[in-house]
Design a protein around this motif. Structure first.
Motif, mmCIF file in Angstrom:
data_model
loop_
_atom_site.group_PDB
_atom_site.id
_atom_site.type_symbol
_atom_site.label_atom_id
_atom_site.label_comp_id
_atom_site.label_asym_id
_atom_site.label_seq_id
_atom_site.Cartn_x
_atom_site.Cartn_y
_atom_site.Cartn_z
ATOM 1 N N GLY A 9 -22.241 38.830 60.487
ATOM 2 C CA GLY A 9 -22.508 39.595 59.269
ATOM 3 C C GLY A 9 -23.745 39.175 58.522
ATOM 4 O O GLY A 9 -24.094 39.777 57.498
ATOM 5 N N ILE A 10 -24.448 38.155 59.020
ATOM 6 C CA ILE A 10 -25.701 37.698 58.412
ATOM 7 C C ILE A 10 -26.797 37.810 59.465
ATOM 8 O O ILE A 10 -26.860 37.026 60.410
ATOM 9 C CB ILE A 10 -25.599 36.242 57.900
ATOM 10 N N GLY A 11 -27.681 38.793 59.281
ATOM 11 C CA GLY A 11 -28.704 39.033 60.295
ATOM 12 C C GLY A 11 -29.965 38.222 60.105
ATOM 13 O O GLY A 11 -30.721 38.015 61.050
ATOM 14 N N MET A 12 -30.201 37.771 58.872
ATOM 15 C CA MET A 12 -31.410 36.993 58.588
ATOM 16 C C MET A 12 -31.147 36.047 57.434
ATOM 17 O O MET A 12 -30.339 36.351 56.547
ATOM 18 C CB MET A 12 -32.585 37.924 58.266
ATOM 19 N N MET A 13 -31.791 34.885 57.463
ATOM 20 C CA MET A 13 -31.643 33.892 56.396
ATOM 21 C C MET A 13 -33.006 33.495 55.857
ATOM 22 O O MET A 13 -33.960 33.336 56.619
ATOM 23 C CB MET A 13 -30.933 32.640 56.917
ATOM 24 N N ILE A 52 -30.337 31.764 51.623
ATOM 25 C CA ILE A 52 -29.914 33.112 51.229
ATOM 26 C C ILE A 52 -29.760 33.965 52.483
ATOM 27 O O ILE A 52 -30.671 34.046 53.312
ATOM 28 C CB ILE A 52 -30.939 33.750 50.268
ATOM 29 N N GLY A 53 -28.589 34.561 52.636
ATOM 30 C CA GLY A 53 -28.309 35.386 53.804
ATOM 31 C C GLY A 53 -28.433 36.868 53.489
ATOM 32 O O GLY A 53 -28.086 37.323 52.393
ATOM 33 N N LEU A 54 -28.954 37.635 54.443
ATOM 34 C CA LEU A 54 -29.062 39.089 54.334
ATOM 35 C C LEU A 54 -28.063 39.729 55.288
ATOM 36 O O LEU A 54 -27.954 39.323 56.454
ATOM 37 C CB LEU A 54 -30.477 39.563 54.666
ATOM 38 N N LYS A 55 -27.367 40.747 54.794
ATOM 39 C CA LYS A 55 -26.302 41.373 55.572
ATOM 40 C C LYS A 55 -26.823 41.993 56.866
ATOM 41 O O LYS A 55 -27.903 42.579 56.896
ATOM 42 C CB LYS A 55 -25.622 42.475 54.747
#
Length: 346
Positions: A302-306, A181-184
């Motif tokens: 565009g994905i700062g954390m997973m 799951i990626g966080l913006k």
């Protein structure tokens, strides 16, 4: 004629340093909580540990700076957000181990100290600390004449957090079939700016103050946007769901940061069509004719954390994130392999 040498005549203004302390004091104090035992001005910051609910406390620490993003702050003469970048780079890192940030310390060094500028920098640090729920309990401001160019400075910081030993996130339990799951991200965050400056400012001669329609703002506003801090929504997920692995996407992009949490016998399959990329990345790729692999090796895209979780926990994680104002994207899956990151498209 008075030829007596003084510290001030050598370039160090102690009075200006004291004035800077007074100007930054309210920003620092705004981050204090009941665990902070002293006020600004001591030789060390004192913090009382609250161990309620923690059986085997483990302290987790991380340190970082802001890199050449500072150059943009110099060019724009805007210094009140760069401190948040410094905090974010540290607290997001220790969050990957499941640690709740407790306190932060910063270090700012400059050739000629300007009290208002330093206070602006620390204001940004305080904003970041409050966003992360930690206290700014100390720091250092160094005036070093002849060491830095006029108007320039460097900064770094470190964060200390706490986790229960049995709940430290290591990535060891990651298995094929697990969901990514990626966080913006808020934009570029704090990595890749040497390439950005070389391309957009030197090669393309773009003006930081010019409005760029596709970016819906000036180039400088978009490039200087501070790094997002993920602490509060992710800690809420960790409290309620077993999170197997967390990766902070910083320097080295996807290919360097994701393998840091993978066991030796799995790969991460990333569907790069599963989220909308901020337009700044499209602009960079088009202007520089940069390959897809280079983009994902350099930027967060565009994905700062997973977060890596079991399939049965996917919906719960997405719901918890949404309840905290954070939108998560299912961006991939873990498969059998040898610790590689593989990009795919629908």
């Amino acid at each position: 004629m008075d030829n007596n040498m003084t510290y001030k005549s050598a370039g160090v203004d102690v009075e200006e340093g004291q004035r800077a302390v007074q100007l930054m004091k309210r920003h620092v104090q705004s981050t204090f909580n009941e665990n902070v035992l002293d006020d600004i001005g001591g030789f060390g910051g004192l913090f009382a540990l609250n161990l309620d609910g923690i059986k085997e406390p483990v302290l987790v620490s991380g340190t970082d700076g802001v890199g050449t993003k500072l150059k943009l702050a110099f060019l724009m003469d805007k210094h009140d957000t760069i401190g948040q970048d410094c905090v974010a780079m540290c607290v997001n890192d220790i969050l990957c181990q499941g640690a709740t940030p407790l306190f932060f310390l910063d270090y700012v060094a400059t050739g000629s100290l300007k009290a208002e500028k330093v206070a602006d920098i620390v204001k940004g640090v305080a904003v970041g600390c409050k966003e992360a729920g930690c206290a700014l309990i100390g720091g250092e401001t160094a005036e070093m004449p002849g060491f830095y160019a006029e108007g320039e400075y460097d900064m770094a910081g470190f964060a200390v957090g706490i986790a229960d030993k049995s709940k430290v996130i290591t990535g060891r339990s990651i298995r094929p079939g697990d969901i990514i799951i990626g966080l913006k991200s808020s934009g570029i965050h704090s990595n890749g700016y040497s390439l950005v400056r070389k391309l957009l400012l030197e090669k393309e001669q773009m003006d930081l103050n010019s409005y760029v329609e596709v970016l819906n703002g000036t180039l400088g506003e978009v490039l200087l946007k501070p790094t997002k801090i993920y602490v509060k929504p992710v800690i809420e997920v960790i409290r309620k769901v077993e999170v197997k692995g967390i990766s902070h996407i910083t320097g080295g992009g996807f290919f360097e940061n994701i393998p840091r949490i993978l066991p030796e016998d799995v790969d991460a399959q990333i569907n790069i069509d599963s989220w909308d990329k901020p337009e700044i990345f499209n602009l960079i790729q088009e202007k520089g004719n940069i390959s897809l692999e280079e983009m994902y090796s350099t930027f967060n895209m565009g994905i700062g954390m997973m977060l890596i979780v079991s399939p049965e926990d996917k919906e719960d994680v997405l719901d918890i994130l949404l309840s905290k104002g954070e939108i998560g994207f299912v961006i991939g899956e873990i498969s059998e392999g040898n610790k590689q990151v593989k990009l795919c498209q629908e």
